[in-house]
Write an enzyme that holds these catalytic residues in place. Structure first.
Site, PDB file in Angstrom:
ATOM      1  N   LYS A 132       0.854  -1.094  -0.131  1.00  0.00           N
ATOM      2  CA  LYS A 132      -0.175  -0.008  -0.085  1.00  0.00           C
ATOM      3  C   LYS A 132       0.876   1.225   0.135  1.00  0.00           C
ATOM      4  O   LYS A 132       1.994   1.223   0.332  1.00  0.00           O
ATOM      5  CB  LYS A 132      -0.958   0.012   1.194  1.00  0.00           C
ATOM      6  CG  LYS A 132      -0.186   0.035   2.426  1.00  0.00           C
ATOM      7  CD  LYS A 132      -1.079  -0.029   3.591  1.00  0.00           C
ATOM      8  CE  LYS A 132      -0.440   0.076   5.052  1.00  0.00           C
ATOM      9  NZ  LYS A 132      -1.381   0.397   6.228  1.00  0.00           N
ATOM     10  N   TYR A 150      16.419  30.164   8.204  1.00  0.00           N
ATOM     11  CA  TYR A 150      15.383  31.021   8.435  1.00  0.00           C
ATOM     12  C   TYR A 150      15.400  31.017  10.147  1.00  0.00           C
ATOM     13  O   TYR A 150      15.220  30.250  10.688  1.00  0.00           O
ATOM     14  CB  TYR A 150      14.208  30.401   8.147  1.00  0.00           C
ATOM     15  CG  TYR A 150      13.959  30.481   6.481  1.00  0.00           C
ATOM     16  CD1 TYR A 150      14.013  31.635   5.894  1.00  0.00           C
ATOM     17  CD2 TYR A 150      13.972  29.276   5.558  1.00  0.00           C
ATOM     18  CE1 TYR A 150      13.639  31.817   4.540  1.00  0.00           C
ATOM     19  CE2 TYR A 150      13.927  29.247   4.392  1.00  0.00           C
ATOM     20  CZ  TYR A 150      13.868  30.549   3.832  1.00  0.00           C
ATOM     21  OH  TYR A 150      13.668  30.853   2.347  1.00  0.00           O
TER      22      TYR A 150
END
Length: 356
Positions: A35, A253
């Site tokens: 899956k 950042y």
């Protein structure tokens, strides 16, 4: 030149993992769970290396059709069953096995005329409280399914919420063993964790998922370190720039990391748009030329930065392993506040995949 980040899929390792899992169970038939595009590894990349499996288990009809298109003619199990009445036409045409977990699905089966006999997995809610019928309903539902002429066989399926703990399957197994069902009904119960640590759950079919790909069902690499299972995916990149910081210089950042001394920083071509988590904390392990170091500063969209203090010979184009054969994804995931499943399945489409 393409951006120097890629995921390497080691097919020898997935073959080896499959054989180890075969050795762990006691002769039970095995659904190989593919899956979520084989847990991010790519169904097309891996299914042929698992083609001695007894069947493939997945969720998405499109992934089932991909397996058929690429040549798999064996069993395919839809773990969540079908989602629309119209899905039954595709299920019938491609002879798919599917889970039944709701009354509306039984009504749909009664009203559809199959060209082929079908095998059904009846989902038992043994305590997870997601999908499935309660233990009190199972006997009645089983009888309903057996009266539908197109149904060839019914297998009882359940899923464990806590199979990665010592006591985690005791209550669910008591629930399952106390069901009022015929003795000849087959069971499919064991997920990866139960397969490794709870032999009494193995029954007729087992469903290995994450362990096929060499990651731990508990999220803790130490729990499988002695099994011989090997990581199948390695996320690799390069150092693309080097910065020499002075004491007090910030990185990235927000400037949340500042050098406490003169420090050399490597910039790596990998960011959260590649599937590497922005939540990864300072010190999250990274290998540079095989030497373990750690993140500094925030992960940005396309880049992250690492401390090169422990690898002074590192330079532009030095090899970087973000996770993989030498740095288990579970170790990286723990530092990012998640689990290996999530990192593997989050691999971004823009990352080149190389199959070796």
């Amino acid at each position: 030149m393409p951006r120097p980040i890629y995921a390497e899929i080691n097919t020898a390792n997935i073959k080896s993992n499959f054989e180890i899992i075969r050795g762990v169970n006691s002769g039970q038939k095995m659904w190989s769970v593919v899956k979520a595009n084989a847990y991010g590894h790519g169904i097309s990349n891996i299914w042929r290396h698992l083609n001695s499996t007894d069947g493939f288990a997945l969720l998405d009809l499109n992934e089932a059709l991909l397996l058929r298109k690429e040549g798999w003619t064996g069993k395919i199990l839809l773990l969540e069953g079908f989602f629309e009445h119209t899905d039954l036409e595709i299920i019938d045409e491609h002879q798919l096995t599917f889970a039944v977990h709701s009354d509306w699905q039984i009504d749909a089966l009664r009203n559809y005329h199959f060209a082929n006999k079908v095998d059904v997995y009846l989902k038992v809610n043994s305590g997870m409280n997601r999908l499935g019928f309660t233990p009190f309903e199972i006997g009645n539902v089983l009888n309903k399914l057996r009266r539908i002429p197109y149904i060839n066989s019914v297998t009882l399926m359940s899923h464990f919420a806590n199979a990665d703990t010592r006591e985690g399957v005791i209550e669910p197994m008591m629930t399952i063993d106390n069901l009022h069902t015929p003795e000849n009904v087959e069971h499919c119960l064991a997920n990866s964790a139960a397969l490794l640590w709870h032999r009494d759950t193995h029954r007729n079919w087992v469903r290995p998922g994450i362990i096929l790909y060499g990651a731990s069902p508990s999220g803790n690499w130490a729990d499988i370190a002695d099994t011989g299972l090997k990581p199948v995916m390695s996320l690799k990149s390069k150092i693309i720039a080097i910065q020499h910081l002075k004491k007090g210089d910030a990185v990235g950042y927000g400037g949340n990391f500042r050098a406490t001394n003169n420090q050399t920083i490597g910039v790596v071509a990998c960011g959260y748009a590649d599937g590497y988590f922005r939540t990864s904390r300072e010190g999250t392990p990274v290998l540079v030329d095989g030497v373990r170091t750690g993140l500094v500063g925030r992960v940005s969209m396309d880049m992250l930065t690492v401390d090169l203090t422990s690898c002074p010979s590192a330079c532009i184009n030095s090899d970087v392993e973000l996770w993989g054969e030498h740095l288990p994804v579970d170790v990286v995931a723990n530092a990012a506040g998640t689990i290996g499943y999530e990192l593997l399945t989050a691999l971004a489409p823009r990352v080149t995949v190389r199959v070796i």
